[in-house]
Design an enzyme around this catalytic site. Structure first.
Site: not given
Length: 547
Positions: A457, A225, A355
């Protein structure tokens, strides 16, 4: 929810925060390791838990097949006149410093850390090594995610990776939010202080990691991320030259951008990196709002540095986009990749298959996106292109509006941008690309899921680390996948090629191939193998649409 409240919620579910906040165990981040302590530097020759660094000796702990050294300062506390300065070396210490507790997390609001943090004295790292073996070991420097405004390196327990992969793993804190990415015309190096911290940690590794059994000529910078975006930024930063030998970008790319309302209502379209001039204009407005106005703009930094941490917390999340046009990032990073101006090191890159389920699950004031909101969001995000997007993603093919929206956002924001960067990188360096595709990975929140989450995610993190003080809750097939992923990641760290690990072959990404090889990573028989990522995520459509 207001935009700011939503961004706080996004941080909770954006990496490991829901787990930490709702279970209440965010790892040992409350206090710095105490300086001094019993013993002397002579202990270093006789005790495997004692290592001599350039700043003094440290005593860690041995736990079976790993050693851990926590709370090691890699830079001076960025407080007082050092707030919004690039990092400087820490002070030396006498005797042996106890290194069994992580340093404080960098200042942040409650979120990934349930109690938050008000500490600017936070530039610490943890080192985890195998407790046995000989020879210099590959080094992985992990840069945590959290949207550039939350998180801590100590939330990532690297013992499984260090032991199985025979690697040294370094997890790092760096300044966040307004403390790491603030800008003002009177502040040199505006908008990149957090990235400069990461470079200072990498420099510390180059000078010190051999004492921990690591190989300074086999250093991999890796992150997920915001950590993956940071890794991509470091690839394009001239001042990062020579600091690492490989790079891992997980669910974070230089090309990351979003359209209006992708993650929450009233979100404005933007790219993750911004021009320094725009940041400086925002910084001047913020300085005025905080009472730091003066006929001489050069006086503003002194006024701002005199403010207590609490006074800056209200704007903590307003500064979470690194700036380019700076000494550290002279060129917008995607343009740097496009023009070939980046460090020539092998890259491992990829994302999770689903995600955006994570943000879509909380879109309507903490609940999954409704049909009405879906219609509104489609019109606001795509305008005249709405009909084309609806035709490409027929609503009838998805069980809910939330799943339809998450597919659109996953593809446009995450998967295709990650693939675009791999294509640019592969023109110059070896690239291996993956998609984490476990259909039912361990959840990141202890609460019941609000919608089918899939490989959301950050769901790949359980395969590499224990998180927030909790062992990874993997079933036998997921544990085998975890072991294979650790083998791939540490083989990449050692050789630049994950395919050198035992297990299913992993061919190199060849942008000229149709399709280029992308390795799907899922549990069970046949779960590891090729996937046509561009077709799965409609990347040709998005490229043609030009949005």
């Amino acid at each position: 929810m207001t935009g700011r409240r939503w961004r706080t919620r996004l941080a909770l579910v954006g990496s490991i925060g829901a787990l930490a906040a709702l279970v209440g165990c965010a790892g040992p981040t409350a206090d710095a390791a105490a300086a001094g302590g019993a013993g002397g530097a002579d202990d270093a020759g006789a005790d495997a838990a004692v290592v001599l660094t350039e700043f003094g000796a440290v005593r860690g702990s041995i736990d079976g097949d790993t050693r851990a050294f926590r709370g090691l300062p890699y830079a001076a506390p960025p407080v007082g006149p050092l707030r919004w300065q690039n990092p400087t070396p820490p002070a030396t210490w006498p005797g042996v410093r106890e290194a069994t507790r992580a340093g404080p997390a960098c200042a942040q609001q409650p979120g990934e850390l349930p109690e938050g943090s008000t500490s600017e004295d936070c530039l610490y790292l943890d080192v985890t090594t195998p407790s046995g073996g000989t020879g210099a070991k590959p080094v992985i420097v992990w840069v945590h995610g959290g949207g550039y405004f939350t998180g801590a390196g100590s939330n990532y327990d690297a013992r499984r990776m260090a032991a199985r992969g025979d690697a040294v793993v370094v997890t790092v804190n760096y300044r966040l939010g307004v403390f790491g990415f603030f800008g003002h015309p009177a502040l040199p190096d505006s908008g990149t202080f957090g990235l400069a911290d990461q470079q200072a940690a990498l420099s510390w590794v180059q000078r010190n990691i051999a004492a921990f059994g690591g190989d300074p000529d086999a250093v991999t910078v890796a992150g997920q991320s915001a950590g993956g975006i940071s890794t991509c930024a470091q690839l394009t930063s001239p001042s990062a030259a020579g600091l690492f030998d490989r790079a891992v970008m997980q669910s974070g790319s230089c090309a990351l951008s979003w359209l209006d309302g992708f993650d929450y209502r009233n979100q404005t379209a933007a790219s993750i990196f911004q021009p320094v001039a725009a940041l400086e204009r925002q910084g001047r407005r913020t300085a005025a709002d905080l009472g730091c106005t003066d006929p001489d703009p050069a006086a503003a930094p002194a006024c701002l540095r005199a403010l207590p941490v609490d006074a800056l917390m209200d704007v903590q999340q307003e500064f979470i986009r690194p700036a380019y046009g700076t000494a550290l990032l002279p060129t917008e990073p995607t343009e740097a990749l496009r023009s070939g101006r980046f460090h020539r090191v092998p890259v491992l890159s990829g994302q999770t298959r689903d995600e955006a389920t994570q943000t879509t699950a909380y879109y309507d004031d903490g609940t999954p996106m409704s049909e009405q909101t879906f219609r509104t969001a489609m019109a606001e995000a795509f305008g005249a292109d709405e009909a084309a997007v609806r035709a490409e993603y027929p609503r009838s093919e998805y069980d809910s509006a939330a799943l339809a929206w998450s597919a659109i956002v996953t593809d446009r924001k995450w998967a295709c941008s990650q693939l675009d960067d791999s294509r640019l990188l592969a023109a110059h360096v070896p690239v291996h690309h993956y998609e984490f595709a476990d259909p039912a990975p361990p959840p990141l929140s202890p609460l019941p899921p609000r919608m089918p989450m899939g490989a959301e995610h950050a769901s790949d993190l359980w395969s590499l680390f224990d998180l927030a003080g909790m062992p990874a809750p993997l079933d036998p097939e997921q544990r085998r996948l975890s072991e294979q992923m650790i083998d791939y990641w540490t083989s990449f760290a050692a050789t630049g090629d994950p395919g050198n690990a035992d297990g299913p072959a992993w061919p190199r990404f060849d942008a000229a191939a149709d399709p280029p090889h992308v390795q799907a990573l899922a549990p069970g028989d046949g779960g590891i193998g090729p996937v046509d990522l561009a077709a799965e995520h409609h990347c040709g459509f998005w490229a043609a649409l030009g949005r």
